[in-house]
Design a protein around this motif. Structure first.
Motif, short mmCIF file in Angstrom:
data_model
loop_
_atom_site.label_atom_id
_atom_site.label_comp_id
_atom_site.label_asym_id
_atom_site.label_seq_id
_atom_site.Cartn_x
_atom_site.Cartn_y
_atom_site.Cartn_z
N ALA A 336 -2.37 -3.62 -5.21
CA ALA A 336 -1.26 -3.99 -6.10
C ALA A 336 -0.08 -3.05 -5.89
O ALA A 336 1.09 -3.48 -5.84
N ARG A 337 -0.38 -1.72 -5.77
CA ARG A 337 0.70 -0.77 -5.54
C ARG A 337 1.37 -1.02 -4.19
O ARG A 337 2.59 -0.93 -4.06
N LEU A 338 0.54 -1.37 -3.15
CA LEU A 338 1.09 -1.65 -1.83
C LEU A 338 1.99 -2.89 -1.86
O LEU A 338 3.09 -2.90 -1.28
N ASP A 339 1.49 -3.94 -2.53
CA ASP A 339 2.31 -5.17 -2.65
C ASP A 339 3.62 -4.89 -3.36
O ASP A 339 4.70 -5.38 -2.95
N ALA A 340 3.52 -4.14 -4.43
CA ALA A 340 4.72 -3.81 -5.18
C ALA A 340 5.69 -3.01 -4.33
O ALA A 340 6.91 -3.22 -4.35
N THR A 341 5.13 -2.08 -3.54
CA THR A 341 5.97 -1.28 -2.65
C THR A 341 6.64 -2.15 -1.59
O THR A 341 7.85 -2.01 -1.29
N MET A 342 5.85 -3.07 -0.98
CA MET A 342 6.42 -3.96 0.04
C MET A 342 7.52 -4.83 -0.55
O MET A 342 8.55 -5.06 0.08
N MET A 343 7.29 -5.30 -1.77
CA MET A 343 8.31 -6.13 -2.41
C MET A 343 9.58 -5.33 -2.66
O MET A 343 10.70 -5.82 -2.44
N ARG A 344 9.40 -4.10 -3.09
CA ARG A 344 10.57 -3.25 -3.34
C ARG A 344 11.31 -2.99 -2.04
O ARG A 344 12.55 -3.04 -2.00
#
Length: 428
Positions: A336-344
């Motif tokens: 979830a943190r990785l996805d959020a980071t990629m989205m950012r």
């Protein structure tokens, strides 16, 4: 009158004179008297007791009266036993006594008081008064309870012993220590001292001084007296000895070996017991209590370690059971943190690209606005000289070739300066 005259008149012999004095005393002093006095000298000879009695001036050591006194063997043994039973001491030098006496004048030995009785309660009162005075002074000095503030060490095994070397009590003390049922190993060192009579005080103080010189070699001091008569314990009731015991830096245990009221050094000592054997038992019990405490602590420590191991084993088992769940949770959280980071990152990249695209468009518009072809289309021309735009006519000379650029083409010309133009230009 001459000596011959005396003989002629029938002079007395010394024996006759003494006999006369004896008859006069017997006739005038025909009863017995209770007398208060202090003993200045005392000795026993063949079962008889001989004393020199004195009376001192108040608040002074100067005698104001002296007399000899005797107690014959047939009375002395009974009176002695009764006196010792009551006071714990034999009448001795420096003691105040109350005596019942009868006068006796022997023609051959002179005058003496014959002692027929002692009143030990009087002596007890004087002894108690002296002891109370000593105790009061010790308390005023602030040393009476000093020894009580010391603690017998847990491992008190190095013992300094003050005793008579030949006393049975000393042997009993050492044997009791050596034969203890626990197998403890005590070390003892004897500091010999006189434990009866007038030299008790100085002898014990000297022993204490010797112990002080090697203080670090010992844990406690034991003062013992046993195996002898309980009489004549006055040496233990002195101010100097009590001060030395009270101020001694090691705990002092006393086992004087008597059943009467405790002596002054018993009062100021760290611990008082009745006999030398009891002193040994005290030290053995002290070490046994420590050994028992250590055993109990060892048992508790083993139990605590076992309990802790069980608790840790249970905790590890529970953690092992939770690891898959924790891993899945951690993986999900990480994803979830990785996805959020990629989205950012994507959003930031898009925003940056949009901003840069807008900036490029603005730069393009500015560049287009500065395009020289637009100026040419508006009717402006550009003159080139040597491949560069001509900005200063003064750099030209006759014969130079210049090129004029218009919106529709290029024109090449040769420079020819006219005199009038130049003159006119110069006038400007």
């Amino acid at each position: 009158m001459t000596a011959t005259d005396y003989s002629a008149q029938g002079a007395m012999t010394l024996f006759q004179l003494n006999a006369l004095v004896s008859e006069a005393i017997a006739a005038s002093l025909d009863t017995s008297y209770w007398v208060q006095a202090e003993i200045s000298e005392a000795r026993e000879v063949r079962g008889h007791f001989y004393m020199e009695l004195i009376q001192k001036e108040p608040f002074s050591s100067t005698p104001v009266a002296r007399a000899s006194a005797k107690c014959w063997n047939n009375k002395w043994q009974r009176l002695r036993n009764n006196f010792v039973k009551a006071t714990g001491q034999v009448p001795h030098q420096g003691m105040k006594v109350l005596l019942r006496v009868s006068p006796d004048f022997h023609p051959a030995y002179g005058f003496a008081w014959i002692v027929t009785d002692f009143d030990p309660t009087y002596t007890l009162g004087d002894m108690a008064a002296k002891r109370m005075a000593i105790i009061r002074q010790l308390k005023e000095e602030g040393v009476f309870d000093l020894q009580k503030s010391l603690t017998i060490p847990m491992f008190a095994m190095r013992i300094a012993v003050i005793s008579s070397a030949n006393a049975a009590g000393y042997g009993d003390f050492c044997n009791h220590l050596a034969d203890n049922p626990y197998g403890f190993s005590f070390t003892t060192r004897l500091f010999p001292a006189i434990m009866q009579g007038e030299q008790v005080q100085d002898s014990i103080i000297a022993a204490l001084n010797s112990i002080y010189d090697c203080l670090d070699d010992f844990d406690v001091v034991v003062i013992i007296r046993g195996g002898g008569a309980t009489a004549d314990l006055s040496g233990f009731d002195t101010l100097a000895l009590a001060e030395n015991v009270a101020n001694f830096p090691l705990p002092v245990i006393t086992g004087i070996g008597h059943e009467r009221d405790e002596s002054v050094i018993d009062m100021v000592a760290n611990t008082k017991v009745k006999t030398p054997t009891a002193a040994a038992a005290l030290l053995i019990d002290n070490l046994a209590n420590v050994s028992t405490a250590i055993d109990n602590l060892s048992t508790r420590l083993v139990a605590m370690i076992a309990q802790r191991l069980q608790a840790e084993e249970l905790r590890i088992r529970r953690l092992a059971e939770r690891i898959p769940t924790l891993f899945a949770t951690m993986k999900a959280n990480s994803t979830a943190r990785l996805d959020a980071t990629m989205m950012r990152i994507t959003n930031l990249a898009i925003a940056r690209m949009t901003a840069e695209s807008h900036r490029i468009q603005m730069l393009q518009q500015r560049a287009e606005a500065l395009d020289p072809t637009l100026l040419l289309k508006r009717g402006y021309t550009m003159t080139m000289h040597g491949g560069h735009i001509l900005k200063d006519v003064a750099k030209l000379k006759d014969g130079d070739t210049i090129e004029t650029i218009t919106a529709t083409g290029r024109v090449t010309s040769k420079v020819k300066f006219l005199a009038d133009f130049v003159a006119c230009d110069n006038n400007n």
